[in-house]
Design a protein around this motif. Structure first.
Motif, PDB file in Angstrom:
ATOM      1  N   ALA A  85     -33.606  46.509  22.737  1.00 57.43           N
ATOM      2  CA  ALA A  85     -32.500  47.008  21.915  1.00 57.43           C
ATOM      3  C   ALA A  85     -32.993  47.792  20.709  1.00 57.43           C
ATOM      4  O   ALA A  85     -34.012  47.470  20.100  1.00 57.43           O
ATOM      5  N   LEU A  86     -32.241  48.822  20.382  1.00 56.87           N
ATOM      6  CA  LEU A  86     -32.469  49.638  19.191  1.00 56.87           C
ATOM      7  C   LEU A  86     -31.276  49.451  18.269  1.00 56.87           C
ATOM      8  O   LEU A  86     -30.133  49.677  18.666  1.00 56.87           O
ATOM      9  N   GLY A  87     -31.532  49.018  17.048  1.00 60.13           N
ATOM     10  CA  GLY A  87     -30.480  48.911  16.035  1.00 60.13           C
ATOM     11  C   GLY A  87     -30.569  50.098  15.097  1.00 60.13           C
ATOM     12  O   GLY A  87     -31.647  50.421  14.597  1.00 60.13           O
ATOM     13  N   VAL A  88     -29.445  50.747  14.874  1.00 57.63           N
ATOM     14  CA  VAL A  88     -29.372  51.860  13.927  1.00 57.63           C
ATOM     15  C   VAL A  88     -28.197  51.572  13.011  1.00 57.63           C
ATOM     16  O   VAL A  88     -27.106  51.240  13.482  1.00 57.63           O
ATOM     17  N   ALA A  89     -28.406  51.680  11.702  1.00 55.93           N
ATOM     18  CA  ALA A  89     -27.338  51.379  10.750  1.00 55.93           C
ATOM     19  C   ALA A  89     -27.307  52.418   9.636  1.00 55.93           C
ATOM     20  O   ALA A  89     -28.337  52.994   9.276  1.00 55.93           O
TER      21      ALA A  89
END
Length: 165
Positions: A112-116
Motif C-alpha cells: 500500500a501507498l499512503g498519500v496525504a
C-alpha cells in the motif's frame, strides 16, 4: 463528503479524513471499495503520527511540542519502510512542508501507498489530512493532484471561524 466521494470515484481505493487527537491521528471518515488494496485503518481507528501519511501531514504542520514528543519517543516499525529514526522523521517533515503532501510507499503495509495532503481552515491552519491508500505501484503516482484539488475544495467549503472578523 462530496469531495471525498469525487476522489474515491477517481482512485477506486480508500479515501480517508484524519485529524490529530493527542499524539495520534484518528480517522473520522473513510470510503473504500470491495477490491481495494489492504488498509489497516477504519473509522475511529488510530495510528501513530510517524507511521501514516495523514499523521505525517498533521505532524509536519502541528505544534513544535508535538514534534518534539514524537521525535523523542519510540517509533514503531510496521514495515522496513516505516520511519523509525528522528533524523529521517525531521527530513520527511521538512519535505512535507516544502512540497505540500506526504508520500508513504509501504510504510504501514508493503503493498500500500499512503498519500496525504493538508486541509486548512479559513485562517490557513491545518485542521485535517485528506488521504488515499492505493496500490504501491508507479501507476498510483497521479493521485497527489487529485487530493490537493479536493483539499482546496474542502477548505473553501468550511464555514469561517467565529474568531475571524
Amino acid at each position: 463528503m462530496p469531495f471525498m466521494e469525487d476522489v474515491h470515484a477517481v482512485v477506486g481505493h480508500h479515501v480517508q479524513l484524519g485529524v490529530r487527537d493527542g499524539d495520534e491521528v484518528i480517522f473520522l471518515e473513510r470510503l473504500s471499495a470491495p477490491k481495494a488494496v489492504i488498509n489497516y485503518t477504519r473509522i475511529a481507528g488510530r495510528l501513530p503520527m510517524h507511521a501514516s501519511s495523514s499523521g505525517l501531514v498533521l505532524l509536519a504542520h502541528g505544534p513544535a511540542d508535538l514534534r518534539d514528543r514524537v521525535l523523542a519517543g519510540p517509533m514503531r516499525a510496521y514495515t522496513a519502510n516505516t520511519i523509525t529514526t528522528p533524523d529521517r522523521l525531521r527530513s520527511t517533515l521538512a519535505d512535507i512542508r516544502k512540497q505540500g503532501f506526504a508520500w508513504c510507499p509501504g510504510h504501514i503495509h508493503e503493498e500500500a501507498l499512503g498519500v496525504a495532503v493538508p486541509v486548512k481552515d479559513a485562517r490557513g491552519a491545518v485542521v485535517a489530512a485528506l488521504s488515499v491508500i492505493v496500490p504501491n505501484t508507479a501507476e498510483s503516482r497521479a493521485v497527489t493532484g487529485i487530493l490537493m484539488a479536493a483539499a482546496r475544495g474542502i477548505t473553501r467549503s468550511l464555514p469561517p471561524s467565529p474568531l475571524i472578523h
